[in-house]
Enzyme design. Structure first.
Site, PDB file in Angstrom:
ATOM      1  N   TYR A 192       0.858  -1.186   0.000  1.00 52.59           N
ATOM      2  CA  TYR A 192       0.000   0.000   0.000  1.00 52.59           C
ATOM      3  C   TYR A 192       0.890   1.230   0.000  1.00 52.59           C
ATOM      4  CZ  TYR A 192      -5.010  -0.123  -0.006  1.00 52.59           C
ATOM      5  OH  TYR A 192      -6.304  -0.179  -0.425  1.00 52.59           O
ATOM      6  N   GLU A 225      -0.453   4.903  -0.450  1.00 50.88           N
ATOM      7  CA  GLU A 225      -1.168   6.164  -0.668  1.00 50.88           C
ATOM      8  C   GLU A 225      -0.231   7.320  -0.376  1.00 50.88           C
ATOM      9  OE1 GLU A 225      -4.799   6.484   1.505  1.00 50.88           O
ATOM     10  OE2 GLU A 225      -5.722   4.807   0.434  1.00 50.88           O
ATOM     11  N   ASP A 283      -6.288  15.127 -23.903  1.00 48.37           N
ATOM     12  CA  ASP A 283      -6.272  13.696 -23.575  1.00 48.37           C
ATOM     13  C   ASP A 283      -5.602  12.992 -24.761  1.00 48.37           C
ATOM     14  OD1 ASP A 283      -6.814  11.029 -23.267  1.00 48.37           O
ATOM     15  OD2 ASP A 283      -8.945  11.266 -22.823  1.00 48.37           O
ATOM     16  N   THR A 310      -3.370   7.375 -21.533  1.00 55.50           N
ATOM     17  CA  THR A 310      -3.243   5.992 -21.104  1.00 55.50           C
ATOM     18  C   THR A 310      -1.796   5.599 -21.396  1.00 55.50           C
ATOM     19  OG1 THR A 310      -3.892   5.232 -23.295  1.00 55.50           O
ATOM     20  CG2 THR A 310      -5.617   5.310 -21.631  1.00 55.50           C
ATOM     21  N   LYS A 361      -1.856   2.076 -25.000  1.00 54.84           N
ATOM     22  CA  LYS A 361      -2.287   2.064 -26.408  1.00 54.84           C
ATOM     23  C   LYS A 361      -1.030   2.234 -27.275  1.00 54.84           C
ATOM     24  CE  LYS A 361      -6.584   4.281 -24.940  1.00 54.84           C
ATOM     25  NZ  LYS A 361      -7.777   3.455 -24.930  1.00 54.84           N
ATOM     26  N   ARG A 392      -1.393  -1.561 -18.810  1.00 56.85           N
ATOM     27  CA  ARG A 392      -2.666  -0.842 -18.719  1.00 56.85           C
ATOM     28  C   ARG A 392      -2.533   0.179 -17.603  1.00 56.85           C
ATOM     29  NH1 ARG A 392      -5.836  -3.338 -21.905  1.00 56.85           N
ATOM     30  NH2 ARG A 392      -7.348  -1.686 -21.599  1.00 56.85           N
TER      31      ARG A 392
HETATM   32  N1  PLP Z   1      -9.357   8.735 -23.166  1.00 57.49           N
HETATM   33  C1  PLP Z   1      -9.406   8.325 -24.441  1.00 57.49           C
HETATM   34  C2  PLP Z   1      -9.233   9.341 -25.529  1.00 57.49           C
HETATM   35  C3  PLP Z   1      -9.615   6.982 -24.742  1.00 57.49           C
HETATM   36  O1  PLP Z   1      -9.689   6.583 -26.013  1.00 57.49           O
HETATM   37  C4  PLP Z   1      -9.771   6.060 -23.672  1.00 57.49           C
HETATM   38  C5  PLP Z   1      -9.998   4.617 -23.897  1.00 57.49           C
HETATM   39  O2  PLP Z   1     -10.500   4.133 -24.818  1.00 57.49           O
HETATM   40  C6  PLP Z   1      -9.729   6.532 -22.371  1.00 57.49           C
HETATM   41  C7  PLP Z   1      -9.509   7.869 -22.142  1.00 57.49           C
HETATM   42  C8  PLP Z   1      -9.967   5.620 -21.199  1.00 57.49           C
HETATM   43  O3  PLP Z   1      -8.920   4.768 -20.976  1.00 57.49           O
HETATM   44  P1  PLP Z   1      -9.081   3.513 -19.966  1.00 57.49           P
HETATM   45  O4  PLP Z   1      -9.841   2.498 -20.701  1.00 57.49           O
HETATM   46  O5  PLP Z   1      -7.674   3.136 -19.653  1.00 57.49           O
HETATM   47  O6  PLP Z   1      -9.790   4.029 -18.763  1.00 57.49           O
END
Ligand code: PLP
Length: 478
Positions: free
Chosen positions: A64, A66, A241, A270, A273, A279
């Site tokens: 843990y 945090e 994002d 993320t 990808k 992940r």
């Molecule tokens: N943001 C975008 C642009 C995404 O395409 C995705 C996933 O498909 C996410 C966030 C969310 O990612 P996660 O599935 O790891 O929560």
């Protein structure tokens, strides 16, 4: 490292697991076999390196931790500190960011951390200060009501879902749609491209607190310099994002106006990808938002996953190597070859092509819905996913599009010649599939007709295409 070290590591791990629950060991082995056999074109998936995978299977998982590096709510976190500091350092160096927070467990979590950091930075709210000062479990119902009242309906402007935006950018099925009063910008109906003048107009009218850029299914680059100017013109915080295209930023394919890091106030991603890590998620920002971002756990995140942070450190170290830039370039070359191959066959593509890792086929040109096309391709050994196209007449469930992406096949080593063949296989399936009829005799959006002999033939051709490109060549499970 001896070539068989990876085989030994994975074999031994499976043997140990088999001793407790053989069905789990079998499922893990079967997953490798399935992945080896399928032509994986899911734009959001990849194959993490053996080192990345192995970094996750160990006793760091038991801790843990945090808090943040050097400031934990638990004792004995020195080794977690080491891996978290390493992952953050690699992320800062790789992306040229002042601050990196590598605890988010996923992309959705990274976005939640960013949203709360922006709210805390921008909105004067005693209830939020109180919420941050206490553990989430210690907040009363009255505290939560006060929080809602004080945060009110803050506004977010993001890309619409059918133009390629993501659920977490203020849409109802996600908590972001309940936290924010959301409005969307779409794409130009003729070109399918983001129309920056329209975004600026929407921003002037709506005056959002947050302007979000980033997408799951938009096949083009976005000019983040212009988006930042729009955000500045209305006093919005600019968030990007980059979950889908982080690998292209890391590999310096997206530079200058197309690199979000120098332009955005805050960037989320993320790690699994195009970046090809475990992940997970991460947040990058400047010093102004760093303190708020670091409150992600326990504000919106559970305890950090130290084993995954270790794997992030490994994958980010890999992405800093020169060969990752070659990989990233090849992802885009492959996507462009795939798009050109499909166009030669007569397919209709959203925006007419791509300049990133994904291609969006409008399958209404084949008289199909996305759902029918996805299943027909799956029957033929080609794994894709259905996706809405702009102003989709078939809605978000059946859709009219198929999204295909090249990060995974590029990791396997396939190049532009194989993308030509892949385009021909996809076209062969879609052009010979027809829409089926429902029980009442009307056209069905789900049923389809595809000759099983053709599906078999294409499946064989798809596996032949993969034979020269073994997945995890050094791993033999025996
Ligand atoms: N943001 C975008 C642009 C995404 O395409 C995705 C996933 O498909 C996410 C966030 C969310 O990612 P996660 O599935 O790891 O929560």
């Amino acid at each position: 490292m001896p070539r068989n070290a990876e085989s030994t590591a994975f074999r031994s791990a499976l043997e140990v697991i088999r001793g407790v629950e053989p069905r789990v060991a079998d499922a893990i082995g079967a997953e490798l076999a399935d992945q080896r056999e399928s032509l994986k074109l899911i734009a959001s998936e990849n194959y993490a390196s053996p080192a990345t995978l192995l970094a996750m299977g160990n006793w760091l998982s038991d801790k843990y931790a945090e808090g943040t590096v050097g400031r934990r709510f638990y004792a004995g976190c020195q080794n977690v500190d080491t891996v978290e500091a390493l992952a953050a350092e690699h992320a800062r160096e790789l992306f040229g960011a002042a601050h990196a927070y590598v605890q988010p467990h996923s992309g959705i979590d990274a976005n939640l951390v960013a949203f709360w950091a922006i709210l805390a930075d921008r909105v004067e709210s005693p209830a939020l200060k109180k919420a941050q000062a206490r553990h989430v479990n210690d907040l009363t119902e009255a505290d939560w009501f006060a929080l809602r009242r004080e945060l009110g309906d803050q506004r977010m402007l993001g890309m619409s879902l059918d133009a390629g935006g993501h659920l977490t950018h203020g849409f109802r099925p996600n908590i972001s749609g309940k936290m924010f009063d959301q409005r969307s910008y779409g794409t130009d109906p003729d070109t399918g491209l983001v129309d920056y003048d329209r975004v600026a107009e929407a921003a002037r009218e709506f005056r959002p607190l947050v302007l979000v850029a980033g997408y799951s299914a938009y096949p083009r680059k976005i000019n983040f310099r212009i988006m930042r100017e729009i955000a500045d013109s209305v006093g919005a915080t600019f968030m990007v994002d980059m979950a889908h295209f982080a690998g292209l930023v890391a590999g310096k394919v997206f530079t200058g106006d197309f690199d979000p890091v120098p332009h955005a106030h805050i960037v989320t991603s993320t790690t699994h990808k195009s970046l090809r890590g475990p992940r997970g998620g991460l947040v990058l920002c400047g010093p102004e938002l760093a303190d708020q971002v670091d409150r992600g756990c326990p504000m919106v995140l559970g305890g950090p996953l130290p084993h995954v942070m270790a794997a992030k450190a490994v994958a980010l170290a890999e992405a800093r190597r020169p060969d990752f830039a070659d990989y990233a370039r090849q992802i885009v070359d492959n996507a462009q070859a795939l798009a050109e191959g499909l166009l030669r066959c007569g397919a209709k593509l959203v925006t007419g092509g791509t300049d990133n890792h994904l291609v969006l086929i409008d399958v209404t040109g084949y008289g199909l819905t996305g759902r029918q096309a996805e299943q027909a391709l799956l029957d033929s050994g080609i794994v894709t996913n259905r996706n809405a196209v702009p102003q989709d007449p078939n809605g978000a469930w059946y859709t009219s599009g198929i999204r295909i992406g090249t990060p995974a096949l590029t990791t396997r080593g396939l190049g532009t010649a194989e993308m030509d063949t892949t385009a021909e296989l996809i076209h062969a399936v879609l052009s010979q599939t027809s829409a089926g009829v429902g029980p009442d005799g009307t056209a069905s959006k789900a049923k389809y007709v595809l000759d099983p002999a053709l599906a078999d033939k294409i499946s064989r051709q798809a596996s032949e295409l993969l034979t020269g490109f073994p997945l995890y060549p050094a791993v033999e499970l025996g």
